[in-house]
Design a protein around this motif. Structure first.
Motif, PDB file in Angstrom:
ATOM      1  N   THR A   1      -4.882   1.542   5.174  1.00  0.00           N
ATOM      2  CA  THR A   1      -5.727   1.550   3.976  1.00  0.00           C
ATOM      3  C   THR A   1      -5.556   2.864   3.217  1.00  0.00           C
ATOM      4  OG1 THR A   1      -7.363   0.067   4.971  1.00  0.00           O
ATOM      5  CG2 THR A   1      -8.103   1.445   3.134  1.00  0.00           C
ATOM      6  N   GLY A   2      -5.511   3.976   3.964  1.00  0.00           N
ATOM      7  CA  GLY A   2      -5.293   5.267   3.322  1.00  0.00           C
ATOM      8  C   GLY A   2      -3.942   5.359   2.650  1.00  0.00           C
TER       9      GLY A   2
ATOM     10  N   ALA B   1      -1.394   3.242  -4.412  1.00  0.00           N
ATOM     11  CA  ALA B   1      -2.093   2.784  -5.611  1.00  0.00           C
ATOM     12  C   ALA B   1      -2.248   3.920  -6.610  1.00  0.00           C
ATOM     13  CB  ALA B   1      -3.461   2.221  -5.230  1.00  0.00           C
ATOM     14  N   TYR B   2      -2.473   5.121  -6.103  1.00  0.00           N
ATOM     15  CA  TYR B   2      -2.532   6.286  -6.991  1.00  0.00           C
ATOM     16  C   TYR B   2      -1.200   6.468  -7.707  1.00  0.00           C
ATOM     17  CZ  TYR B   2      -2.372  11.148  -8.473  1.00  0.00           C
ATOM     18  OH  TYR B   2      -2.200  12.286  -9.223  1.00  0.00           O
TER      19      TYR B   2
ATOM     20  N   PRO C   1      -8.320   7.788  -4.686  1.00  0.00           N
ATOM     21  CA  PRO C   1      -7.354   7.601  -3.597  1.00  0.00           C
ATOM     22  C   PRO C   1      -7.208   8.828  -2.707  1.00  0.00           C
ATOM     23  CG  PRO C   1      -6.477   6.756  -5.657  1.00  0.00           C
ATOM     24  CD  PRO C   1      -7.720   7.506  -6.000  1.00  0.00           C
TER      25      PRO C   1
ATOM     26  N   ALA D   1      -3.963   3.346  -0.484  1.00  0.00           N
ATOM     27  CA  ALA D   1      -4.673   4.051  -1.554  1.00  0.00           C
ATOM     28  C   ALA D   1      -3.750   5.055  -2.228  1.00  0.00           C
ATOM     29  CB  ALA D   1      -5.903   4.748  -0.986  1.00  0.00           C
TER      30      ALA D   1
ATOM     31  N   LEU E   1     -10.331   8.978  -0.490  1.00  0.00           N
ATOM     32  CA  LEU E   1     -10.313   7.901   0.494  1.00  0.00           C
ATOM     33  C   LEU E   1      -9.269   8.163   1.571  1.00  0.00           C
ATOM     34  CD1 LEU E   1     -11.324   5.111   1.356  1.00  0.00           C
ATOM     35  CD2 LEU E   1      -9.585   4.099  -0.123  1.00  0.00           C
ATOM     36  N   ALA E   2      -8.049   8.500   1.167  1.00  0.00           N
ATOM     37  CA  ALA E   2      -6.978   8.691   2.142  1.00  0.00           C
ATOM     38  C   ALA E   2      -7.271   9.865   3.077  1.00  0.00           C
ATOM     39  CB  ALA E   2      -5.650   8.902   1.422  1.00  0.00           C
TER      40      ALA E   2
END
Length: 279
Positions: free
Chosen positions: A122-123, A129-130, A143, A126, A146-147
């Motif tokens: 998930t990290g 996605a950034y 992101p 993210a 979160l990461a």
């Protein structure tokens, strides 16, 4: 003996170009942080090695993805310090390396257990996605937060019983990640705006983003100092005092990569405090 003309024209190694395109300093820093954290929480050597390998693969994939995604903008702004712009590595090679590292990251992450693997992936997702979209939005900080915030969970969830890290550790890591985002963007704000990148730091401007970077890093240190149970150690108070100075200075117009390198230095001191707290 002086180099011959043929030697002078010898192009740099593609391997060197790939290494330069992976963002080696932050990649190494995050990987070393994961290794230190794995040692501090008592991960057994085989599991710790897999954990560190997964983080390294994830960070390599993110770094290569970032340089490949930024190629058009880097060409427009003349970023000859970037291997892709300088021509020391080809776009196809960087694309293949990013995808290969990402594919390798999946089984390495899941080797620590399905929950730990899902948290780490998930990290990594993210961060991708950034690179591919969110860096040009007001949520560009998310992101990073979160990461970084999930990294301690990935390390501890691989322990017997799959424990989650304490909230103060998650908060400290998330604040450090967000601070690193603001600090890293500072030297490139004008070029970013010229090429259509309008993340939160670009929208806030240089001075406010520099101040926010310092405050976020200071908040990360404060969480590590006052979060754990028990009295604060003399080292903790000293670290908090030392961190306060660059946080205040960050409100000025500091140029170059100093804010980002200062953030990495504070992160290193934070890791030392963390190791002391967890032992």
């Amino acid at each position: 003996m002086p180099a011959t003309a043929a030697e002078a024209r010898t192009p740099p190694s593609p391997v060197a170009g790939l290494l330069g395109a992976c963002h080696p300093l932050p990649t190494a820093a995050v990987t070393l942080f994961a290794a230190a954290l794995a040692a501090a929480v008592g991960r057994a050597l085989p599991g710790a090695a897999l954990c560190v390998a997964a983080v390294a693969a994830g960070q390599l994939s993110v770094g290569w993805c970032n340089d490949r995604a930024d190629l058009r903008r880097d060409l427009a702004t003349g970023r000859i310090d970037k291997p892709l712009v300088a021509g020391t590595v080809t776009p196809s090679a960087v694309t293949a390396a990013a995808l290969g590292a990402l594919l390798l990251c999946v089984p390495l992450s899941l080797a620590g257990g399905p929950l730990a693997g899902a948290v780490h992936l998930t990290g990594v997702a993210a961060a991708w996605a950034y690179n591919l979209r969110l860096k040009s939005t007001a949520a560009s900080w998310l992101p990073y937060a979160l990461a970084f915030g999930l990294l301690p969970a990935y390390v501890t969830l691989g322990l017997p019983g799959a424990p989650w890290p304490p909230p103060w550790l998650t908060a400290a890591a998330a604040l450090l990640g967000a601070g690193a985002h603001f600090a890293n963007v500072l030297p490139d704000i004008e070029d970013d705006l010229a090429t259509g990148v309008a993340g939160l730091p670009q929208r806030l401007g240089l001075r406010r983003s520099a101040a926010l970077a310092g405050l976020l890093v200071l908040g990360s240190t404060a969480a590590l100092v006052v979060g754990p149970p028990g009295p604060v150690s003399p080292y903790g108070w000293a670290l908090l005092a030392v961190t306060t100075a660059p946080a205040l200075l960050a409100g000025g117009r500091l140029g170059g990569r100093f804010p980002f390198h200062a953030t990495l230095a504070v992160a290193g001191a934070d890791v030392a405090l963390l190791l002391a707290e967890l032992r």
